[in-house]
Write a protein that holds these residues in place. Sequence first.
Motif, PDB file in Angstrom:
ATOM      1  N   ARG A  54       0.833  -1.216   0.000  1.00 28.45           N
ATOM      2  CA  ARG A  54       0.000   0.000   0.000  1.00 28.45           C
ATOM      3  C   ARG A  54       0.864   1.262   0.000  1.00 28.45           C
ATOM      4  N   ALA A  57       2.344   1.584  -3.507  1.00 28.44           N
ATOM      5  CA  ALA A  57       1.326   1.934  -4.505  1.00 28.44           C
ATOM      6  C   ALA A  57       0.666   3.280  -4.189  1.00 28.44           C
ATOM      7  N   LEU A  59      -1.012   4.337  -1.653  1.00 26.32           N
ATOM      8  CA  LEU A  59      -2.269   4.393  -0.909  1.00 26.32           C
ATOM      9  C   LEU A  59      -2.057   4.809   0.536  1.00 26.32           C
ATOM     10  N   GLN A  79       1.476  10.952  -8.182  1.00 24.36           N
ATOM     11  CA  GLN A  79       0.695  10.833  -9.416  1.00 24.36           C
ATOM     12  C   GLN A  79       1.533  10.186 -10.540  1.00 24.36           C
ATOM     13  N   ARG A  82       1.566   6.540  -9.875  1.00 19.92           N
ATOM     14  CA  ARG A  82       0.288   5.901 -10.242  1.00 19.92           C
ATOM     15  C   ARG A  82       0.196   5.634 -11.736  1.00 19.92           C
ATOM     16  N   ALA A  93     -11.274  -5.756  -6.688  1.00 21.32           N
ATOM     17  CA  ALA A  93     -11.775  -4.386  -6.611  1.00 21.32           C
ATOM     18  C   ALA A  93     -12.385  -3.971  -7.934  1.00 21.32           C
ATOM     19  N   LEU A 110     -10.040   6.368 -16.664  1.00 18.82           N
ATOM     20  CA  LEU A 110      -9.396   6.966 -15.493  1.00 18.82           C
ATOM     21  C   LEU A 110      -7.866   6.873 -15.575  1.00 18.82           C
TER      22      LEU A 110
ATOM     23  N   GLY B  91     -13.146  -2.426  -1.876  1.00 18.84           N
ATOM     24  CA  GLY B  91     -11.792  -2.137  -2.357  1.00 18.84           C
ATOM     25  C   GLY B  91     -11.763  -1.226  -3.572  1.00 18.84           C
ATOM     26  N   LEU B  92     -12.946  -0.745  -4.005  1.00 17.30           N
ATOM     27  CA  LEU B  92     -12.958   0.122  -5.192  1.00 17.30           C
ATOM     28  C   LEU B  92     -12.298   1.467  -4.922  1.00 17.30           C
ATOM     29  N   ASP B  94      -9.782   1.943  -2.981  1.00 19.23           N
ATOM     30  CA  ASP B  94      -8.347   1.686  -3.118  1.00 19.23           C
ATOM     31  C   ASP B  94      -7.938   1.724  -4.584  1.00 19.23           C
ATOM     32  N   ARG B  95      -8.744   1.066  -5.410  1.00 16.84           N
ATOM     33  CA  ARG B  95      -8.398   1.038  -6.826  1.00 16.84           C
ATOM     34  C   ARG B  95      -8.378   2.463  -7.393  1.00 16.84           C
ATOM     35  N   PHE B  96      -9.423   3.231  -7.106  1.00 18.79           N
ATOM     36  CA  PHE B  96      -9.469   4.605  -7.622  1.00 18.79           C
ATOM     37  C   PHE B  96      -8.254   5.394  -7.131  1.00 18.79           C
ATOM     38  N   ARG B  97      -7.905   5.182  -5.874  1.00 15.12           N
ATOM     39  CA  ARG B  97      -6.793   5.960  -5.323  1.00 15.12           C
ATOM     40  C   ARG B  97      -5.447   5.525  -5.907  1.00 15.12           C
ATOM     41  N   SER B  98      -5.408   4.349  -6.517  1.00 17.89           N
ATOM     42  CA  SER B  98      -4.150   3.911  -7.130  1.00 17.89           C
ATOM     43  C   SER B  98      -4.070   4.337  -8.600  1.00 17.89           C
ATOM     44  N   LEU B  99      -5.123   4.971  -9.112  1.00 18.60           N
ATOM     45  CA  LEU B  99      -5.137   5.398 -10.516  1.00 18.60           C
ATOM     46  C   LEU B  99      -4.677   6.848 -10.629  1.00 18.60           C
ATOM     47  N   PRO B 100      -4.118   7.196 -11.807  1.00 17.11           N
ATOM     48  CA  PRO B 100      -3.641   8.577 -11.980  1.00 17.11           C
ATOM     49  C   PRO B 100      -4.788   9.537 -12.275  1.00 17.11           C
ATOM     50  N   MET B 101      -5.899   9.417 -11.572  1.00 14.57           N
ATOM     51  CA  MET B 101      -7.065  10.250 -11.840  1.00 14.57           C
ATOM     52  C   MET B 101      -7.125  11.400 -10.836  1.00 14.57           C
ATOM     53  N   ALA B 102      -7.997  12.373 -11.143  1.00 17.69           N
ATOM     54  CA  ALA B 102      -8.180  13.489 -10.212  1.00 17.69           C
ATOM     55  C   ALA B 102      -8.810  12.953  -8.939  1.00 17.69           C
ATOM     56  N   ARG B 103      -8.224  13.295  -7.811  1.00 15.28           N
ATOM     57  CA  ARG B 103      -8.731  12.769  -6.536  1.00 15.28           C
ATOM     58  C   ARG B 103     -10.140  13.261  -6.254  1.00 15.28           C
ATOM     59  N   ALA B 264      -8.200   7.916   3.267  1.00 12.73           N
ATOM     60  CA  ALA B 264      -8.993   6.692   3.337  1.00 12.73           C
ATOM     61  C   ALA B 264      -8.103   5.492   3.117  1.00 12.73           C
ATOM     62  N   SER B 265      -8.277   4.501   3.931  1.00  9.74           N
ATOM     63  CA  SER B 265      -7.650   3.221   3.634  1.00  9.74           C
ATOM     64  C   SER B 265      -8.473   2.164   4.302  1.00  9.74           C
TER      65      SER B 265
END
Lengths: 327, 266
Positions: A54, A57, A59, A79, A82, A93, A110, B91-92, B94-103, B264-265
């Motif tokens: 975590r 990655a 998190l 970023q 990521r 997930a 995304l 866990g979604l 977590d997945r979103f937070r691991s993506l290079p997307m706007a938080r 969040a975790s």
Amino acid sequence: MTYAIEAEGLVKIYPARRGSSEVRALDGVDLVVPEGTVLGLLGPNGAGKTTTVRILATLLRPDGGSARVAGFDVVKQAQDVRRAIGLSGQYAAVDENLTGWENLYMFGRLYEMPKARAKARAEELLEQFNLTDAGGRTVKTYSGGMRRRLDLAGALTGQPHLLFLDEPTTGLDPRSRLGMWEVIRDLVRQGTTLLLTTQYLEEADELADTIAVVDTGKIIAKGTADELKAQVGGERIEVVVKDRALLDQARQVLGGQAGSEVEVDEHTRRLIASSSGGAQQLVEVVQAMGEAGIAIDDVALRRPTLDDVFLTLTGHHTADENVEESA
Amino acid sequence: MSALQTGPLSDSMVIMWRNLKRIPRIPELAIFAILQSIMFVLLFAYVFGGAIPLPDGGDYKEFLMPGIFAQTIAFASATTAVGMADDMGKGLIDRFRSLPMARSAVLSGRTVADTIYQAGILVVLMLAGLVVGWRVNNGLAAFLLAVVLLLAFAHVMSWLGIWIGLSVPNTEAAQQLTFVTIFPLTFISNVFVPPAALPAILQPIAEWNPVSTLTAATRELFGNPNPYVGDGFPSQYPILVTIGWMIVLLAIFAPLAIRKYRDASK
């Protein structure tokens, strides 16, 4: 050599909560993973494997130490990290109310892909993971193995060079596990760098170039699977005798045959000895026991398990762990 | 690559798309939300309503419906809270937070989608209201303003829901926590009874309570019976006070929600 992952002195502390004191989930973890290799983090629940993943990655923020992933700092350049990684966790997930295709399309968008590219990528991944026929169904209807494959496909959407897999086969039936291993091996063959966590020595053995054994937030051993097994003494022969009175005699017979120290458990009438002679030696042990007139209840040749590795390295069984994985 | 195809706005739209896609796939959620509100309509319009006289006369069903709308909108927080807790548990997040997307996109996409969902529920409830005898008496402009107020309020409650959803361990707790927070608000209010009928000690709460001011504001805009407690400021300017409440609540809960999400975790 370039490193995909370089971590130094990672520390993570979970503050005290009601009924539990402060937990040092990571207590100075150092890791290097050269590009194109597979590192297996092996350890029981609560050892700190998930926490390590975590942090790498992005998190979780470490409370101490630093890490660079794909050349970027996990805190300051999160970023960028990521963009370079894919993560697939213990739980699949994915959105179970979307279809497989919709999930992958969403992840693609995304991952900063334009619509057309995200659509094409979703189709590619469904095909690669043998999910094309199921792509139009909501994930609710998928089996556990299919969900895991979709989850892994999601992690690969951005075509990462570096993949984190947190216990990718926990909870899968043996057939799905083998299927998952095959998929992972394929990825590695294509040059993906992989950090994998697992509770199964066998899995680390199958997939990893290097294994790091984690316990209570520290890496306690590092090496190839063979090196670790050599440390715990390779295979072992286990004998359960019928008559407790003959335990001592049996110990001498087994020790003589195996040429190693014999561990005796009086309660279960079990004798365990390291062995380097394989099945042939097992046969000889059985014969020798017969000649000595010692009746046997059970006999087996066993490969070292994670528990054996732990017992040897730490002096306690994996089951002794009662720290929860407070990921 | 078009500028609108990626970036924070696009990420937010993708998350909104995802949340809207889910609604027809779990129809029981919308159906039960509507049935719960309709149960309150029937219960109060036909069972208790006869025993609740309005001070200046007026039709109880016309009095009741804006209250039901406000109550339903206040419970928008539960929808969001449960949705966020679910994403977290699966866990979604977590997945979103691991993506290079706007938080910000996970939250803004969710709150906008949930507001659209509430708009759908509001339409059904308004039709149900028309069936039992509720009427709009003040013209289109005032009607539209009332709808805007209700949906803006739903949006604000959605941010509260995000904070709750990310603060609790599971969906059940999210449901319970919003329930025990919102239910008293809708009862110590002007939703079901004229505030003058409440015990004196509760009247100031009923007067200032945001669910009350929203109800009073929409009653005024729909031209429905709107019995006041007295000359208090919220009774005089319910629309203004409601807008004030929304600003205050948003200023408190949006930053709390964003901070919770950042840390969040699972």
